[in-house]
Motif scaffolding. Sequence first.
Motif, short mmCIF file in Angstrom:
data_model
loop_
_atom_site.label_atom_id
_atom_site.label_comp_id
_atom_site.label_asym_id
_atom_site.label_seq_id
_atom_site.Cartn_x
_atom_site.Cartn_y
_atom_site.Cartn_z
N LEU A 164 -3.48 15.37 -13.57
CA LEU A 164 -3.91 15.98 -14.84
C LEU A 164 -2.72 16.43 -15.67
O LEU A 164 -2.70 16.26 -16.88
N THR A 209 -7.28 -2.74 -4.58
CA THR A 209 -6.96 -1.37 -4.18
C THR A 209 -6.16 -0.66 -5.27
O THR A 209 -6.39 0.51 -5.57
N GLU A 259 0.95 4.38 -4.56
CA GLU A 259 0.93 5.67 -5.26
C GLU A 259 2.20 5.89 -6.07
O GLU A 259 2.16 6.48 -7.15
N LEU A 260 3.33 5.40 -5.54
CA LEU A 260 4.58 5.53 -6.30
C LEU A 260 4.44 4.80 -7.63
O LEU A 260 4.92 5.27 -8.67
N ARG A 309 -5.90 12.57 -2.13
CA ARG A 309 -6.59 11.46 -2.79
C ARG A 309 -7.61 10.81 -1.87
O ARG A 309 -8.69 10.41 -2.31
N ASN A 337 -6.29 -1.34 -8.48
CA ASN A 337 -7.21 -1.04 -9.58
C ASN A 337 -8.04 0.20 -9.31
O ASN A 337 -8.30 0.99 -10.22
N VAL A 344 -16.56 4.29 -9.92
CA VAL A 344 -15.68 5.32 -10.47
C VAL A 344 -15.83 5.40 -11.99
O VAL A 344 -15.92 6.48 -12.57
N SER A 359 -8.00 3.53 -11.49
CA SER A 359 -9.22 3.99 -12.18
C SER A 359 -9.56 5.42 -11.79
O SER A 359 -10.12 6.17 -12.59
N ILE A 360 -9.22 5.82 -10.56
CA ILE A 360 -9.47 7.22 -10.17
C ILE A 360 -8.57 8.16 -10.97
O ILE A 360 -8.98 9.20 -11.46
N LYS A 361 -7.33 7.74 -11.13
CA LYS A 361 -6.40 8.56 -11.91
C LYS A 361 -6.88 8.68 -13.36
O LYS A 361 -6.89 9.77 -13.94
N ILE A 385 0.84 -1.20 0.00
CA ILE A 385 0.00 0.00 0.00
C ILE A 385 0.88 1.26 0.00
O ILE A 385 0.55 2.25 -0.63
N GLU A 386 2.01 1.16 0.69
CA GLU A 386 2.95 2.30 0.67
C GLU A 386 3.46 2.57 -0.75
O GLU A 386 3.69 3.70 -1.13
N VAL A 413 -1.05 4.91 5.68
CA VAL A 413 -1.47 3.92 4.69
C VAL A 413 -2.92 3.48 4.92
O VAL A 413 -3.33 2.42 4.49
N GLU A 464 -7.20 2.74 -7.37
CA GLU A 464 -6.29 3.90 -7.47
C GLU A 464 -6.06 4.28 -8.93
O GLU A 464 -6.10 5.44 -9.31
N GLU A 489 6.67 6.63 -10.12
CA GLU A 489 7.81 7.13 -9.35
C GLU A 489 8.57 6.01 -8.65
O GLU A 489 9.52 6.27 -7.91
N GLN A 513 -8.17 11.95 -15.60
CA GLN A 513 -7.54 12.31 -16.88
C GLN A 513 -8.52 12.35 -18.04
O GLN A 513 -8.36 13.11 -18.97
N ASP A 565 1.94 6.63 -9.97
CA ASP A 565 2.49 7.90 -10.43
C ASP A 565 3.80 7.71 -11.21
O ASP A 565 4.44 8.69 -11.58
N TYR A 612 7.09 14.09 -8.88
CA TYR A 612 7.14 14.59 -7.50
C TYR A 612 8.20 15.69 -7.37
O TYR A 612 8.01 16.66 -6.66
#
Lengths: 91, 194
Positions: B149, A55, A27-28, B176, A57, B121, A61-63, A23-24, B110, A59, A33, A67, A31, B154
């Motif tokens: 967007l 989870t 987002e990396l 988020r 998926n 969504v 789908s929200i991104k 989970i940490e 977390v 994340e 990263e 867009q 994104d 970062y």
Amino acid sequence: MATNLFSWIKQNLFGQISCQRCIELLELITDGEASLEEEQQFRKHIDECLPCYETFNLEKSIKEMLQTKLEKKQVPDDLIQSIKKKIRNTA
Amino acid sequence: MPAEKLKQNYSSQEKEHIFEHEFLPHIDSMYNFAYRLTFDEDDAKDLVQETYLKAFRFLNSFQQGTNAKAWLFRILKNSFINDFRKKSKQPPKVDYQEVETFYNSDNVDVSMTTDLRVETVQHMIGDEVSNALNALAVDFRTVIILCDLEGFTYEEMSKILDIPIGTVRSRLHRARNLLKEKLQAYAKSMGYNK
């Protein structure tokens, strides 16, 4: 401590990460990263863990939703001309 | 960042070239960013115009070939905070206390509290998404716009916002989660989730 040691052994000897670590990394990863190693550990984990896979998926789908679904405003026709005019006047 | 401190000495022709080829191509993103900060077409127009005039005035502090988009976004965001928000009659929409609580920690928590579903969504329409995003305090809205967007990294966000990368991450994470809460509440009110 014992749990930490267990996670450490799993991660370092077998390349397995915990759900917490997954989970940490979430987002990396979404994104773009994460390092290559983090990405590999993450992919391996979600191949075997359904809740983390779901989870991830969500994340993603929200991104994608942000867009693709937000309306883009059209730049007003006269804006560029107006900026250029002001610059000419101040130059 | 010593490179940023190096002053250039561009000729008027070079200035014009940089302005035309490195700055103006970003006007679309700039205008949309400005609109999402101000929620008003005229205000967005003024903000973008002000940003470009400043960019031209300080062109000698810009190094040709470096990240013009991030540089312009930084100017726009600073203009919005320093000049524009003061002039605007609208009260600031930031809940500073809420913001501060989360900025003081570099740790990304977390917690996952949402029961939002992928299908929900995917069924959201533009207006719903827009309302959820616009309901966020400006600092949270900003990181989502910059990252999701506009696709800034970062590191770029850290420069645009003048905050450490750890803070970028925690702010983004918090933003988020708040967005998910808004989407979830919306989905519930529309009966999307049983």
